[in-house]
Enzyme design. Structure first.
Site, PDB file in Angstrom:
ATOM      1  N   ASP A  60      12.667  20.588  98.201  1.00 41.82           N
ATOM      2  CA  ASP A  60      13.223  21.620  97.323  1.00 41.82           C
ATOM      3  C   ASP A  60      12.986  22.990  97.960  1.00 41.82           C
ATOM      4  O   ASP A  60      11.994  23.184  98.672  1.00 41.82           O
ATOM      5  CB  ASP A  60      12.540  21.525  95.948  1.00 41.82           C
ATOM      6  CG  ASP A  60      13.326  22.240  94.863  1.00 41.82           C
ATOM      7  OD1 ASP A  60      14.437  22.727  95.148  1.00 41.82           O
ATOM      8  OD2 ASP A  60      12.823  22.313  93.728  1.00 41.82           O
ATOM      9  N   GLY A  61      13.886  23.922  97.686  1.00 39.28           N
ATOM     10  CA  GLY A  61      13.670  25.305  98.104  1.00 39.28           C
ATOM     11  C   GLY A  61      14.490  25.755  99.300  1.00 39.28           C
ATOM     12  O   GLY A  61      14.244  26.844  99.836  1.00 39.28           O
ATOM     13  N   TRP A 120      14.636  29.686 100.405  1.00 39.04           N
ATOM     14  CA  TRP A 120      14.236  30.044 101.778  1.00 39.04           C
ATOM     15  C   TRP A 120      15.295  30.947 102.403  1.00 39.04           C
ATOM     16  O   TRP A 120      14.997  31.967 103.014  1.00 39.04           O
ATOM     17  CB  TRP A 120      14.065  28.771 102.611  1.00 39.04           C
ATOM     18  CG  TRP A 120      13.665  29.001 104.031  1.00 39.04           C
ATOM     19  CD1 TRP A 120      12.383  29.062 104.513  1.00 39.04           C
ATOM     20  CD2 TRP A 120      14.536  29.216 105.159  1.00 39.04           C
ATOM     21  NE1 TRP A 120      12.405  29.293 105.873  1.00 39.04           N
ATOM     22  CE2 TRP A 120      13.719  29.398 106.291  1.00 39.04           C
ATOM     23  CE3 TRP A 120      15.924  29.269 105.315  1.00 39.04           C
ATOM     24  CZ2 TRP A 120      14.232  29.628 107.562  1.00 39.04           C
ATOM     25  CZ3 TRP A 120      16.442  29.509 106.586  1.00 39.04           C
ATOM     26  CH2 TRP A 120      15.607  29.682 107.686  1.00 39.04           C
ATOM     27  N   HIS A 164      19.748  24.722 104.307  1.00 41.99           N
ATOM     28  CA  HIS A 164      19.933  23.273 104.436  1.00 41.99           C
ATOM     29  C   HIS A 164      19.811  22.847 105.905  1.00 41.99           C
ATOM     30  O   HIS A 164      19.221  21.814 106.214  1.00 41.99           O
ATOM     31  CB  HIS A 164      21.296  22.855 103.875  1.00 41.99           C
ATOM     32  CG  HIS A 164      21.442  23.086 102.392  1.00 41.99           C
ATOM     33  ND1 HIS A 164      20.432  22.807 101.491  1.00 41.99           N
ATOM     34  CD2 HIS A 164      22.471  23.577 101.649  1.00 41.99           C
ATOM     35  CE1 HIS A 164      20.845  23.104 100.265  1.00 41.99           C
ATOM     36  NE2 HIS A 164      22.059  23.588 100.340  1.00 41.99           N
ATOM     37  N   SER A 194      20.896  14.053  95.162  1.00 44.48           N
ATOM     38  CA  SER A 194      20.749  13.367  93.879  1.00 44.48           C
ATOM     39  C   SER A 194      22.105  13.233  93.192  1.00 44.48           C
ATOM     40  O   SER A 194      23.069  13.926  93.556  1.00 44.48           O
ATOM     41  CB  SER A 194      19.792  14.141  92.961  1.00 44.48           C
ATOM     42  OG  SER A 194      20.463  15.235  92.387  1.00 44.48           O
ATOM     43  N   THR A 195      22.146  12.369  92.174  1.00 43.35           N
ATOM     44  CA  THR A 195      23.396  12.210  91.423  1.00 43.35           C
ATOM     45  C   THR A 195      23.763  13.527  90.719  1.00 43.35           C
ATOM     46  O   THR A 195      24.912  13.741  90.362  1.00 43.35           O
ATOM     47  CB  THR A 195      23.278  11.069  90.384  1.00 43.35           C
ATOM     48  OG1 THR A 195      22.037  11.213  89.693  1.00 43.35           O
ATOM     49  CG2 THR A 195      23.307   9.710  91.050  1.00 43.35           C
ATOM     50  N   TRP A 217      26.114  16.802  92.659  1.00 39.77           N
ATOM     51  CA  TRP A 217      27.568  16.997  92.649  1.00 39.77           C
ATOM     52  C   TRP A 217      27.950  18.235  91.856  1.00 39.77           C
ATOM     53  O   TRP A 217      29.067  18.741  91.987  1.00 39.77           O
ATOM     54  CB  TRP A 217      28.269  15.774  92.043  1.00 39.77           C
ATOM     55  CG  TRP A 217      28.075  14.523  92.842  1.00 39.77           C
ATOM     56  CD1 TRP A 217      27.294  13.457  92.508  1.00 39.77           C
ATOM     57  CD2 TRP A 217      28.659  14.195  94.113  1.00 39.77           C
ATOM     58  NE1 TRP A 217      27.350  12.495  93.483  1.00 39.77           N
ATOM     59  CE2 TRP A 217      28.187  12.919  94.476  1.00 39.77           C
ATOM     60  CE3 TRP A 217      29.546  14.863  94.983  1.00 39.77           C
ATOM     61  CZ2 TRP A 217      28.555  12.291  95.669  1.00 39.77           C
ATOM     62  CZ3 TRP A 217      29.915  14.226  96.160  1.00 39.77           C
ATOM     63  CH2 TRP A 217      29.424  12.966  96.491  1.00 39.77           C
ATOM     64  N   ARG A 233      26.890  21.121  92.211  1.00 36.60           N
ATOM     65  CA  ARG A 233      26.866  22.326  93.053  1.00 36.60           C
ATOM     66  C   ARG A 233      28.288  22.734  93.445  1.00 36.60           C
ATOM     67  O   ARG A 233      29.197  21.917  93.395  1.00 36.60           O
ATOM     68  CB  ARG A 233      26.054  22.054  94.319  1.00 36.60           C
ATOM     69  CG  ARG A 233      24.616  21.836  93.985  1.00 36.60           C
ATOM     70  CD  ARG A 233      23.762  21.543  95.166  1.00 36.60           C
ATOM     71  NE  ARG A 233      22.408  21.425  94.674  1.00 36.60           N
ATOM     72  CZ  ARG A 233      21.356  22.007  95.207  1.00 36.60           C
ATOM     73  NH1 ARG A 233      21.469  22.711  96.303  1.00 36.60           N
ATOM     74  NH2 ARG A 233      20.171  21.863  94.671  1.00 36.60           N
ATOM     75  N   LEU A 271       8.279   2.861 111.808  1.00 30.64           N
ATOM     76  CA  LEU A 271       8.434   3.523 110.504  1.00 30.64           C
ATOM     77  C   LEU A 271       9.821   3.206 109.960  1.00 30.64           C
ATOM     78  O   LEU A 271      10.764   3.053 110.726  1.00 30.64           O
ATOM     79  CB  LEU A 271       8.330   5.055 110.697  1.00 30.64           C
ATOM     80  CG  LEU A 271       8.540   5.922 109.461  1.00 30.64           C
ATOM     81  CD1 LEU A 271       7.255   5.952 108.614  1.00 30.64           C
ATOM     82  CD2 LEU A 271       8.908   7.366 109.839  1.00 30.64           C
ATOM     83  N   ARG A 277       6.284  17.292  96.262  1.00 29.79           N
ATOM     84  CA  ARG A 277       7.475  18.121  96.003  1.00 29.79           C
ATOM     85  C   ARG A 277       7.186  19.529  96.512  1.00 29.79           C
ATOM     86  O   ARG A 277       6.144  20.105  96.197  1.00 29.79           O
ATOM     87  CB  ARG A 277       7.812  18.166  94.512  1.00 29.79           C
ATOM     88  CG  ARG A 277       9.075  18.998  94.251  1.00 29.79           C
ATOM     89  CD  ARG A 277       9.550  18.922  92.820  1.00 29.79           C
ATOM     90  NE  ARG A 277      10.830  19.614  92.701  1.00 29.79           N
ATOM     91  CZ  ARG A 277      11.818  19.256  91.897  1.00 29.79           C
ATOM     92  NH1 ARG A 277      11.681  18.212  91.112  1.00 29.79           N
ATOM     93  NH2 ARG A 277      12.932  19.939  91.840  1.00 29.79           N
ATOM     94  N   SER A 326      12.428  14.884  88.527  1.00 31.27           N
ATOM     95  CA  SER A 326      13.886  14.954  88.694  1.00 31.27           C
ATOM     96  C   SER A 326      14.557  13.607  89.001  1.00 31.27           C
ATOM     97  O   SER A 326      15.388  13.505  89.897  1.00 31.27           O
ATOM     98  CB  SER A 326      14.246  15.979  89.790  1.00 31.27           C
ATOM     99  OG  SER A 326      13.739  17.236  89.460  1.00 31.27           O
TER     100      SER A 326
HETATM  101  C1  FPP Z   1      17.026  21.426  97.673  1.00 27.66           C
HETATM  102  O1  FPP Z   1      17.115  22.772  97.998  1.00 27.66           O
HETATM  103  C2  FPP Z   1      17.536  20.570  98.677  1.00 27.66           C
HETATM  104  C3  FPP Z   1      18.542  19.643  98.601  1.00 27.66           C
HETATM  105  C4  FPP Z   1      19.915  19.863  98.131  1.00 27.66           C
HETATM  106  C5  FPP Z   1      18.251  18.309  99.115  1.00 27.66           C
HETATM  107  C6  FPP Z   1      17.754  18.266 100.533  1.00 27.66           C
HETATM  108  C7  FPP Z   1      18.767  18.583 101.532  1.00 27.66           C
HETATM  109  C8  FPP Z   1      18.475  18.926 102.791  1.00 27.66           C
HETATM  110  C9  FPP Z   1      17.093  19.015 103.334  1.00 27.66           C
HETATM  111  C10 FPP Z   1      19.603  19.248 103.693  1.00 27.66           C
HETATM  112  C11 FPP Z   1      19.703  18.371 104.858  1.00 27.66           C
HETATM  113  C12 FPP Z   1      19.690  16.938 104.499  1.00 27.66           C
HETATM  114  C13 FPP Z   1      20.113  15.975 105.319  1.00 27.66           C
HETATM  115  C14 FPP Z   1      19.823  14.560 104.993  1.00 27.66           C
HETATM  116  C15 FPP Z   1      20.829  16.256 106.562  1.00 27.66           C
HETATM  117  P1  FPP Z   1      17.876  23.694  96.977  1.00 27.66           P
HETATM  118  O2  FPP Z   1      19.216  23.979  97.547  1.00 27.66           O
HETATM  119  O3  FPP Z   1      17.866  23.043  95.634  1.00 27.66           O
HETATM  120  O4  FPP Z   1      16.976  24.964  96.997  1.00 27.66           O
HETATM  121  P2  FPP Z   1      16.804  26.031  95.811  1.00 27.66           P
HETATM  122  O5  FPP Z   1      16.223  25.290  94.618  1.00 27.66           O
HETATM  123  O6  FPP Z   1      15.871  27.037  96.385  1.00 27.66           O
HETATM  124  O7  FPP Z   1      18.179  26.573  95.527  1.00 27.66           O
END
Ligand code: FPP
Length: 232
Positions: A18-19, A23, A35, A64-65, A68, A70, A130, A180, A188
């Site tokens: 998360d985050g 970031w 990302h 996650s489900t 979508w 976003r 692994l 987390r 979640s």
């Molecule tokens: C949460 O950050 C992150 C996700 C949407 C899931 C994890 C995704 C990645 C690490 C991207 C790359 C993944 C792969 C498998 C190539 P957020 O966007 O919710 O952050 P925020 O809460 O600060 O907005």
């Protein structure tokens, strides 16, 4: 029965990443950059886990489900990033002897992405250091319901814990440690069945800034925690 993790193995680690957005925002960058940096963190953590003497599998919550919901462009970017990530990671998987697996309902992904996922699973299936599991279009409740319905369809009248554990998509059921990032203290809908006895850690570090060094420090703390599994 009480034991510390000095003698209880750490076999299965789970990570809620998360985050990424925060970031990027803190640096005046688009969310997509968060990302991209987050994908680099997955690689670093996987290499650490592959070299760890106890960890056998690591499961990441990649999509996650709920994701979508976003904006369409962000979802499209995440799908493309996943495809690029799997393409570039094959070398890392082979070099570090890592098996790749996906859990979740990937049937809704594009045919090309499904093919990439299948091929990566096949090419890495004999690697043994692994298992890296990416949860993709994954939800914990959906996973449990799917398993229960499958058992019923196969004629089961009564479902035992063992039968349900085996029917889940996640191959190595119990999670020992769940981390987390980014300060939120929620599950979640991640691995609901498998975290029954897991130790939970929440760190304020955002996922792109999370490092193998911090993971190593968390594991050191984990080893000192008492795990009683309901005993005294
Ligand atoms: C949460 O950050 C992150 C996700 C949407 C899931 C994890 C995704 C990645 C690490 C991207 C790359 C993944 C792969 C498998 C190539 P957020 O966007 O919710 O952050 P925020 O809460 O600060 O907005």
């Amino acid at each position: 029965m009480s034991e510390t993790h000095e003698n209880a193995p750490l076999k299965h680690l789970a990570l809620i990443m998360d985050g990424n957005g925060r970031w990027a925002k803190a640096r005046g960058l688009p969310r997509t950059k968060g990302h991209e940096k987050g994908a680099d963190t997955i690689r670093d953590i996987t290499v650490y886990c592959a070299n760890h003497p106890q960890i056998e599998s690591v499961t990441y919550y990649a999509f996650s489900t709920e994701n979508w919901k976003r904006p369409k462009l962000e979802v499209e970017f995440l799908m493309k990033l996943l495809d690029r990530y799997l393409q570039s990671e094959l070398e890392t998987y082979m070099h570090h002897n890592v098996r790749f697996m996906a859990i979740g309902n990937i049937e809704v992904f594009s045919k090309a992405l499904q093919k990439r996922i299948d091929e990566t699973q096949q090419k890495t299936q004999h690697n043994t250091a692994l298992t890296q599991i990416l949860a993709l279009n994954y939800g914990g409740r959906a996973e449990i319901l799917y398993a229960v319905n499958r058992l019923i369809a196969n004629g089961k009248q009564e479902i035992s814990e063992e039968a349900l554990s085996k029917a889940l998509q996640t191959p190595y059921s119990d999670i020992d440690l769940l981390i987390r990032t980014s300060g939120e203290e929620r599950i979640s809908n991640f691995l609901l069945w498998q975290i029954s006895y897991a130790e939970l850690f929440f760190t304020p570090t955002t996922w792109p800034d999370f490092t193998a060094k911090e993971l190593d420090e968390i594991i050191t703390q984990y080893k000192t925690r008492q795990r009683r599994f309901g005993g005294i």
